[in-house]
Design an enzyme around this catalytic site. Structure first.
Site, mmCIF file in Angstrom:
data_model
loop_
_atom_site.group_PDB
_atom_site.id
_atom_site.type_symbol
_atom_site.label_atom_id
_atom_site.label_comp_id
_atom_site.label_asym_id
_atom_site.label_seq_id
_atom_site.Cartn_x
_atom_site.Cartn_y
_atom_site.Cartn_z
ATOM 1 C CG HIS A 94 58.332 38.976 64.981
ATOM 2 N ND1 HIS A 94 57.838 39.797 65.611
ATOM 3 C CD2 HIS A 94 59.193 37.996 65.118
ATOM 4 C CE1 HIS A 94 58.651 39.335 66.649
ATOM 5 N NE2 HIS A 94 59.498 38.333 66.393
ATOM 6 C CG HIS A 96 63.346 40.894 67.873
ATOM 7 N ND1 HIS A 96 63.027 40.241 69.058
ATOM 8 C CD2 HIS A 96 62.847 39.867 66.902
ATOM 9 C CE1 HIS A 96 62.550 39.259 69.015
ATOM 10 N NE2 HIS A 96 62.378 39.075 67.833
ATOM 11 C CG ASP A 119 47.715 60.401 60.286
ATOM 12 O OD1 ASP A 119 46.435 60.691 60.412
ATOM 13 O OD2 ASP A 119 48.676 61.082 59.964
ATOM 14 C CG HIS A 170 58.633 37.978 71.325
ATOM 15 N ND1 HIS A 170 58.035 36.919 71.123
ATOM 16 C CD2 HIS A 170 59.586 38.356 70.393
ATOM 17 C CE1 HIS A 170 58.719 36.569 69.905
ATOM 18 N NE2 HIS A 170 59.688 37.253 69.593
ATOM 19 C CE1 TYR A 228 47.187 62.594 54.260
ATOM 20 C CE2 TYR A 228 47.438 60.602 53.126
ATOM 21 C CZ TYR A 228 47.924 61.584 53.657
ATOM 22 O OH TYR A 228 49.149 61.764 53.417
#
Length: 234
Positions: A94, A96, A119, A170, A228
């Site tokens: 997480h 910001h 991708d 958020h 790939y």
């Protein structure tokens, strides 16, 4: 095994400032030991520059601290809900980060506009609905996780095909098979958010990419027929 996971989670957290994904302490990484049902996560509010491996906090699937000298990240209950929802998730990030959070604050999905996006994300990166008063005033972090899971369920999105979300007003949560891969995915998400912002600014029609091109670029890197990169001869 748990000591190894602590080291991995610590090193993954250290990557966030390295890639300029966090300001101050605005972010966290966790990893899960699936055999023991224990989660290792960054301690709440501890500066990255002073953080040590032994500062990582171990919690159970109810958020109870099993090991550690600090309180776990305030986002721990959100991480727990995501681990409960998808057994393939091994690490969660997480942040910001600037552009991804801008999309979250605009309350908009990040549309799939080009192959750089395709991708790693097989479709738009969804933004959740606004949380209710009851959800915010209740067990907020737990409810945040539930709203994320609800978004993927209601929109019929595979959590591992689109391993990231924008929480309304958020910021982004991103996940993958392990903590360091999740950090890589979070960095990619931020770059995609940056590109999408400028693409939409240049062309406000928001023309989406062709579905077949989206499928081609995602599936050549993911799934049973991926080709790939280099193949192992073993």
């Amino acid at each position: 095994m748990l000591e190894e996971l602590k080291k991995t989670v610590f090193e993954a957290n250290e990557l966030l400032p390295k890639y300029k994904m966090v300001t101050f302490t605005w972010g966290n990484v966790s990893g899960i030991d699936k055999k023991r049902n224990l989660i290792v996560i960054k301690p709440s509010g501890i500066e990255y520059r002073t953080m040590r491996v032994e500062d990582m906090v171990v919690v159970d699937m109810n958020g109870n601290v099993v090991e550690g000298n600090y309180a776990p990240s305030s986002d721990t209950d959100t991480h727990i809900e995501l681990y409960k929802a998808c057994p393939y998730i091994g690490g969660i990030v997480h942040t910001h980060s600037r552009y991804a959070t801008s999309w979250a604050q605009a309350c908009e999905d990040i549309p799939a506009l080009g192959t750089t996006h395709a991708d790693d994300f097989h479709g738009a990166i969804p933004c959740t609905r606004a949380m209710t008063h009851v959800e915010i005033e209740g067990k907020y972090e737990k409810e945040t996780g539930k709203v994320i899971v609800e978004t993927f369920h209601d929109r019929d999105i595979d959590m591992m095909a689109v391993p990231g979300v924008l929480v309304h007003s958020h910021g982004p949560f991103v996940w993958e098979k392990d903590p360091k891969t999740a950090v890589k995915k979070a960095v990619i998400l931020e770059e995609i958010a940056f590109m999408a912002y400028h693409s939409v600014t240049l062309n406000n029609k928001q023309t989406k990419m062709q579905q077949e091109l989206l499928d081609k670029h995602f599936l050549r890197k993911h799934g049973a027929h991926a080709y790939y990169g280099q193949r192992s001869n073993v």
